[in-house]
Design a protein around this motif. Structure first.
Motif, PDB file in Angstrom:
ATOM      1  N   LYS A  46     -73.866  -9.699 -34.089  1.00 25.07           N
ATOM      2  CA  LYS A  46     -73.896  -8.360 -33.505  1.00 25.07           C
ATOM      3  C   LYS A  46     -73.845  -8.469 -31.987  1.00 25.07           C
ATOM      4  O   LYS A  46     -74.678  -9.142 -31.382  1.00 25.07           O
ATOM      5  N   VAL A  47     -72.856  -7.827 -31.394  1.00 28.67           N
ATOM      6  CA  VAL A  47     -72.709  -7.776 -29.936  1.00 28.67           C
ATOM      7  C   VAL A  47     -72.344  -6.349 -29.560  1.00 28.67           C
ATOM      8  O   VAL A  47     -71.911  -5.555 -30.395  1.00 28.67           O
ATOM      9  N   HIS A  48     -72.503  -6.043 -28.291  1.00 25.97           N
ATOM     10  CA  HIS A  48     -72.076  -4.734 -27.807  1.00 25.97           C
ATOM     11  C   HIS A  48     -70.558  -4.626 -27.985  1.00 25.97           C
ATOM     12  O   HIS A  48     -69.836  -5.630 -27.930  1.00 25.97           O
ATOM     13  N   THR A  49     -70.083  -3.414 -28.157  1.00 26.85           N
ATOM     14  CA  THR A  49     -68.646  -3.229 -28.324  1.00 26.85           C
ATOM     15  C   THR A  49     -67.885  -3.679 -27.081  1.00 26.85           C
ATOM     16  O   THR A  49     -66.768  -4.193 -27.181  1.00 26.85           O
ATOM     17  N   SER A  50     -68.502  -3.528 -25.910  1.00 21.78           N
ATOM     18  CA  SER A  50     -67.837  -3.978 -24.684  1.00 21.78           C
ATOM     19  C   SER A  50     -67.684  -5.504 -24.688  1.00 21.78           C
ATOM     20  O   SER A  50     -66.678  -6.032 -24.209  1.00 21.78           O
ATOM     21  N   THR A  51     -68.657  -6.211 -25.251  1.00 23.65           N
ATOM     22  CA  THR A  51     -68.568  -7.671 -25.369  1.00 23.65           C
ATOM     23  C   THR A  51     -67.447  -8.035 -26.339  1.00 23.65           C
ATOM     24  O   THR A  51     -66.648  -8.941 -26.071  1.00 23.65           O
ATOM     25  N   ARG A  52     -67.402  -7.363 -27.468  1.00 25.19           N
ATOM     26  CA  ARG A  52     -66.340  -7.586 -28.446  1.00 25.19           C
ATOM     27  C   ARG A  52     -64.970  -7.347 -27.819  1.00 25.19           C
ATOM     28  O   ARG A  52     -64.046  -8.159 -27.982  1.00 25.19           O
ATOM     29  N   ASP A  53     -64.854  -6.257 -27.062  1.00 25.00           N
ATOM     30  CA  ASP A  53     -63.569  -5.930 -26.440  1.00 25.00           C
ATOM     31  C   ASP A  53     -63.153  -7.006 -25.442  1.00 25.00           C
ATOM     32  O   ASP A  53     -61.980  -7.404 -25.392  1.00 25.00           O
ATOM     33  N   LEU A  54     -64.107  -7.484 -24.659  1.00 22.92           N
ATOM     34  CA  LEU A  54     -63.812  -8.547 -23.704  1.00 22.92           C
ATOM     35  C   LEU A  54     -63.394  -9.820 -24.431  1.00 22.92           C
ATOM     36  O   LEU A  54     -62.443 -10.499 -24.025  1.00 22.92           O
ATOM     37  N   LEU A  55     -64.087 -10.139 -25.503  1.00 20.09           N
ATOM     38  CA  LEU A  55     -63.750 -11.312 -26.306  1.00 20.09           C
ATOM     39  C   LEU A  55     -62.327 -11.215 -26.854  1.00 20.09           C
ATOM     40  O   LEU A  55     -61.542 -12.162 -26.762  1.00 20.09           O
TER      41      LEU A  55
END
Length: 79
Positions: A8-17
């Motif tokens: 589980k990560v923030h959506t902003s982290t997922r988007d950056l990834l």
């Protein structure tokens, strides 16, 4: 891919990834592994730097380093 899990990560982290992965043409797993490897390298470098500072500040270690450097210089002169 073998075994997987969900993190589980923030959506902003997922988007950056995903953005980094797309730019590098790598999967999210590859990006994460590269980032973790870089973190481990940084930690090893920081530890080595701290050890080097400690050696530099220790008079006995400093004398040993200077003796080694003198030995190396003498060996290089014999070539």
């Amino acid at each position: 891919m073998g075994d997987t899990t969900t993190v589980k990560v923030h959506t902003s982290t997922r988007d950056l990834l995903l953005e980094l992965g797309a730019a590098r043409r790598e999967s999210a797993d590859q990006v994460i592994r590269a980032a973790l490897a870089a973190m481990k390298r940084d930690e090893r470098r920081a530890l080595a730097a701290a050890e080097a500072r400690a050696i530099k500040d220790d008079p006995e270690d400093r004398r040993e380093i200077e003796a080694i450097q003198e030995d190396i210089a003498a060996l290089q002169q014999t070539r």
